[in-house]
Motif scaffolding. Structure first.
Motif, mmCIF file in Angstrom:
data_model
loop_
_atom_site.group_PDB
_atom_site.id
_atom_site.type_symbol
_atom_site.label_atom_id
_atom_site.label_comp_id
_atom_site.label_asym_id
_atom_site.label_seq_id
_atom_site.Cartn_x
_atom_site.Cartn_y
_atom_site.Cartn_z
ATOM 1 N N VAL A 49 12.897 -3.962 7.732
ATOM 2 C CA VAL A 49 13.648 -2.992 7.198
ATOM 3 C C VAL A 49 13.173 -2.548 5.849
ATOM 4 N N ALA A 50 12.519 -3.363 5.168
ATOM 5 C CA ALA A 50 11.891 -2.740 4.055
ATOM 6 C C ALA A 50 10.633 -2.086 4.244
ATOM 7 N N LEU A 51 10.004 -2.182 5.226
ATOM 8 C CA LEU A 51 8.863 -1.498 5.640
ATOM 9 C C LEU A 51 9.306 0.005 6.122
ATOM 10 N N ARG A 52 10.659 -0.151 6.948
ATOM 11 C CA ARG A 52 11.113 1.224 7.450
ATOM 12 C C ARG A 52 11.514 2.065 6.264
ATOM 13 N N ASP A 53 12.182 1.271 5.126
ATOM 14 C CA ASP A 53 12.654 2.065 4.098
ATOM 15 C C ASP A 53 11.534 2.676 3.357
ATOM 16 N N ALA A 54 10.273 1.939 3.000
ATOM 17 C CA ALA A 54 9.131 2.325 2.431
ATOM 18 C C ALA A 54 8.499 3.470 2.977
ATOM 19 N N MET A 55 8.543 3.643 4.282
ATOM 20 C CA MET A 55 7.880 4.491 5.034
ATOM 21 C C MET A 55 8.623 5.673 5.147
ATOM 22 N N ASP A 56 9.912 5.538 5.206
ATOM 23 C CA ASP A 56 10.750 6.764 4.959
ATOM 24 C C ASP A 56 10.854 7.675 3.622
ATOM 25 N N GLU A 57 10.600 6.890 2.726
ATOM 26 C CA GLU A 57 10.230 7.392 1.188
ATOM 27 C C GLU A 57 9.026 8.107 1.368
ATOM 28 N N ASN A 58 7.995 7.269 2.087
ATOM 29 C CA ASN A 58 6.553 7.966 1.880
ATOM 30 C C ASN A 58 6.605 9.202 2.812
ATOM 31 N N VAL A 59 7.192 9.346 3.739
ATOM 32 C CA VAL A 59 7.443 10.590 4.652
ATOM 33 C C VAL A 59 8.006 11.552 3.760
ATOM 34 N N LEU A 60 9.133 11.494 3.139
ATOM 35 C CA LEU A 60 9.439 12.396 2.190
ATOM 36 C C LEU A 60 8.786 12.960 1.044
ATOM 37 N N ARG A 61 7.855 11.880 0.455
ATOM 38 C CA ARG A 61 6.914 12.177 -0.815
ATOM 39 C C ARG A 61 6.100 13.122 -0.226
ATOM 40 N N VAL A 73 0.854 -1.071 0.037
ATOM 41 C CA VAL A 73 -0.136 -0.066 0.037
ATOM 42 C C VAL A 73 0.825 1.298 0.071
ATOM 43 N N VAL A 74 1.956 1.043 1.038
ATOM 44 C CA VAL A 74 2.895 2.477 0.985
ATOM 45 C C VAL A 74 3.487 2.701 -0.436
ATOM 46 N N ALA A 75 3.868 1.719 -1.114
ATOM 47 C CA ALA A 75 4.775 1.478 -2.408
ATOM 48 C C ALA A 75 3.819 2.287 -3.502
ATOM 49 N N GLU A 76 2.322 1.632 -3.375
ATOM 50 C CA GLU A 76 1.531 2.329 -4.372
ATOM 51 C C GLU A 76 1.316 3.704 -4.182
ATOM 52 N N GLU A 77 1.102 4.094 -2.812
ATOM 53 C CA GLU A 77 0.820 5.632 -2.550
ATOM 54 C C GLU A 77 2.178 6.479 -2.900
ATOM 55 N N ASN A 78 3.295 5.858 -2.807
ATOM 56 C CA ASN A 78 4.688 6.490 -2.977
ATOM 57 C C ASN A 78 4.530 6.692 -4.682
ATOM 58 N N ALA A 79 4.158 5.634 -5.369
ATOM 59 C CA ALA A 79 4.075 5.909 -6.789
ATOM 60 C C ALA A 79 2.921 6.938 -7.454
ATOM 61 N N GLU A 80 1.866 7.173 -6.541
ATOM 62 C CA GLU A 80 0.979 8.092 -7.017
ATOM 63 C C GLU A 80 1.481 9.559 -6.710
ATOM 64 N N LEU A 81 2.220 9.591 -5.402
ATOM 65 C CA LEU A 81 2.946 10.891 -4.959
ATOM 66 C C LEU A 81 4.134 11.110 -6.174
ATOM 67 N N ALA A 82 4.749 10.314 -6.591
ATOM 68 C CA ALA A 82 5.785 10.379 -7.388
ATOM 69 C C ALA A 82 5.084 11.047 -8.852
ATOM 70 N N LYS A 83 3.882 10.793 -9.162
ATOM 71 C CA LYS A 83 3.226 11.368 -10.160
ATOM 72 C C LYS A 83 2.833 12.691 -10.190
ATOM 73 N N GLY A 84 3.116 13.101 -8.890
ATOM 74 C CA GLY A 84 2.572 14.702 -8.487
ATOM 75 C C GLY A 84 1.212 14.653 -8.169
#
Length: 154
Positions: free
Chosen positions: A93-105, A33-44
């Protein structure tokens, strides 16, 4: 002695492994879910238009409850199987990395939203000032030369 103890309680070990696999599945769902959200955020897309927020919140609440139960001693995640333990740690570790990216996005999306709001507010202020008979000082604004003609005949 340790080998004998493991064979004495295979049900507890099996229950622990099942619980760990359940936590891994929950983490995998949250990562997806976080990866999907990150992809949407990456689209602007603006953060307010994301459809993953509700599901991410639900999964995060479940994960938080699992962590609190472990920390409080209500459940145990003793993993005897080294491969399973390493899999759990890798997922964390993968969850932490995804959440770190999510916070930035999410921060970037909020900043972009704030810039859009400020641009709209500035346009409104500019429009109001251009039609207002008063200047910023509160005095009547000086107008350019206005020609008035009298074409009234009596």
């Amino acid at each position: 002695m340790l080998q004998a103890r493991r064979h004495l309680n295979p049900i507890a070990s099996s229950a622990d492994d099942t619980r760990v696999r359940s936590v891994i599945a929950l983490i995998d769902s949250l990562i997806a879910v976080v990866a999907e959200e990150n992809a949407e955020l990456a689209k602007g897309l603006p953060a307010s238009r994301l459809k993953q927020v509700e599901e991410k919140t639900r999964l995060a609440d479940l994960f938080e409850k699992q962590v609190a139960d472990c920390a409080g001693g209500r459940i145990s995640l003793h993993v005897r199987d080294r491969a399973l333990r390493e899999e759990l740690m890798a997922r964390i570790v993968a969850l932490r990395d995804a959440m770190d990216e999510n916070v930035l996005r999410l921060r970037a999306a909020m900043e972009a939203s704030n810039r859009r709001i400020e641009a709209v507010m500035q346009a409104i202020r500019d429009q109001i000032t251009s039609v207002s008979p008063y200047a910023a000082s509160g005095r009547q604004a000086a107008r350019g030369a206005i020609s008035c003609g009298t074409s009234v005949r009596i």
